[in-house]
Motif scaffolding. Sequence first.
Motif, PDB file in Angstrom:
ATOM      1  N   GLY A   3       0.827  -1.190   0.000  1.00  0.00           N
ATOM      2  CA  GLY A   3       0.000   0.000   0.000  1.00  0.00           C
ATOM      3  C   GLY A   3       0.861   1.240   0.000  1.00  0.00           C
ATOM      4  O   GLY A   3       2.045   1.211   0.358  1.00  0.00           O
ATOM      5  N   TYR A   4       0.262   2.341  -0.403  1.00  0.00           N
ATOM      6  CA  TYR A   4       0.958   3.610  -0.462  1.00  0.00           C
ATOM      7  C   TYR A   4       0.772   4.347   0.863  1.00  0.00           C
ATOM      8  O   TYR A   4      -0.359   4.534   1.321  1.00  0.00           O
ATOM      9  N   ARG A   5       1.873   4.806   1.472  1.00  0.00           N
ATOM     10  CA  ARG A   5       1.794   5.529   2.741  1.00  0.00           C
ATOM     11  C   ARG A   5       1.239   6.923   2.481  1.00  0.00           C
ATOM     12  O   ARG A   5       1.808   7.700   1.724  1.00  0.00           O
ATOM     13  N   LEU A   6       0.107   7.252   3.097  1.00  0.00           N
ATOM     14  CA  LEU A   6      -0.582   8.521   2.892  1.00  0.00           C
ATOM     15  C   LEU A   6      -0.165   9.591   3.891  1.00  0.00           C
ATOM     16  O   LEU A   6       0.271  10.675   3.526  1.00  0.00           O
ATOM     17  N   THR A   7      -0.344   9.311   5.154  1.00  0.00           N
ATOM     18  CA  THR A   7      -0.093  10.272   6.228  1.00  0.00           C
ATOM     19  C   THR A   7      -0.094   9.503   7.542  1.00  0.00           C
ATOM     20  O   THR A   7      -0.037   8.278   7.536  1.00  0.00           O
ATOM     21  N   THR A   8      -0.201  10.207   8.651  1.00  0.00           N
ATOM     22  CA  THR A   8      -0.259   9.537   9.950  1.00  0.00           C
ATOM     23  C   THR A   8      -1.643   9.727  10.568  1.00  0.00           C
ATOM     24  O   THR A   8      -2.358  10.690  10.244  1.00  0.00           O
ATOM     25  N   VAL A   9      -1.995   8.842  11.461  1.00  0.00           N
ATOM     26  CA  VAL A   9      -3.242   8.971  12.220  1.00  0.00           C
ATOM     27  C   VAL A   9      -3.218  10.277  13.001  1.00  0.00           C
ATOM     28  O   VAL A   9      -4.215  11.000  13.060  1.00  0.00           O
ATOM     29  N   GLU A  10      -2.064  10.615  13.560  1.00  0.00           N
ATOM     30  CA  GLU A  10      -1.934  11.855  14.335  1.00  0.00           C
ATOM     31  C   GLU A  10      -2.258  13.087  13.477  1.00  0.00           C
ATOM     32  O   GLU A  10      -2.963  13.997  13.920  1.00  0.00           O
ATOM     33  N   THR A  11      -1.791  13.117  12.236  1.00  0.00           N
ATOM     34  CA  THR A  11      -2.081  14.244  11.344  1.00  0.00           C
ATOM     35  C   THR A  11      -3.571  14.345  11.064  1.00  0.00           C
ATOM     36  O   THR A  11      -4.142  15.437  11.089  1.00  0.00           O
TER      37      THR A  11
END
Length: 150
Positions: A3-11
């Motif tokens: 999968g492609y890393r999008l962002t973080t849960v924190e963001t």
Amino acid sequence: MSGYRLTTVETVRERGSWAFTAREGDADREVFLVPCADEPDGEATDPDRPVRAWVNRCTHEDQRLHREGVGAVTRGGSVVCPKHGSAFDACEGSCDNGEAAGTTLRSVDVEVRDGAVFLTDDDLSYLREGLSDEDDGGDEGPSSSSHLTF
């Protein structure tokens, strides 16, 4: 696991929502992430799925739910359509009020690993962060027929 890393849960939690554009076949699709939380402190109701991804269109009318500079309007665990005020459950995508009652947002498969959110939907290929270049009625947002104010 891929999968492609999008962002973080924190963001996603800090911003309230996070959007990206992906390719599906010959068309671009806007997608937004929102925290899946019903608790006032922002705790996820399902720790294994702390965020959800939805195609960025109201089911009642072709209307963005997440807008640049504003994000997605959320209240009480729901994403609110800025035009008609229909509220979609942030975790399930279902709507039980307003013009969109009885419909469900189109989900996009994402997975959370070590605090990062990955696009895992086989039908979509990540293009870029943010919304597509299509005009959606200008920067002022939609003309609203909702009784809600934001």
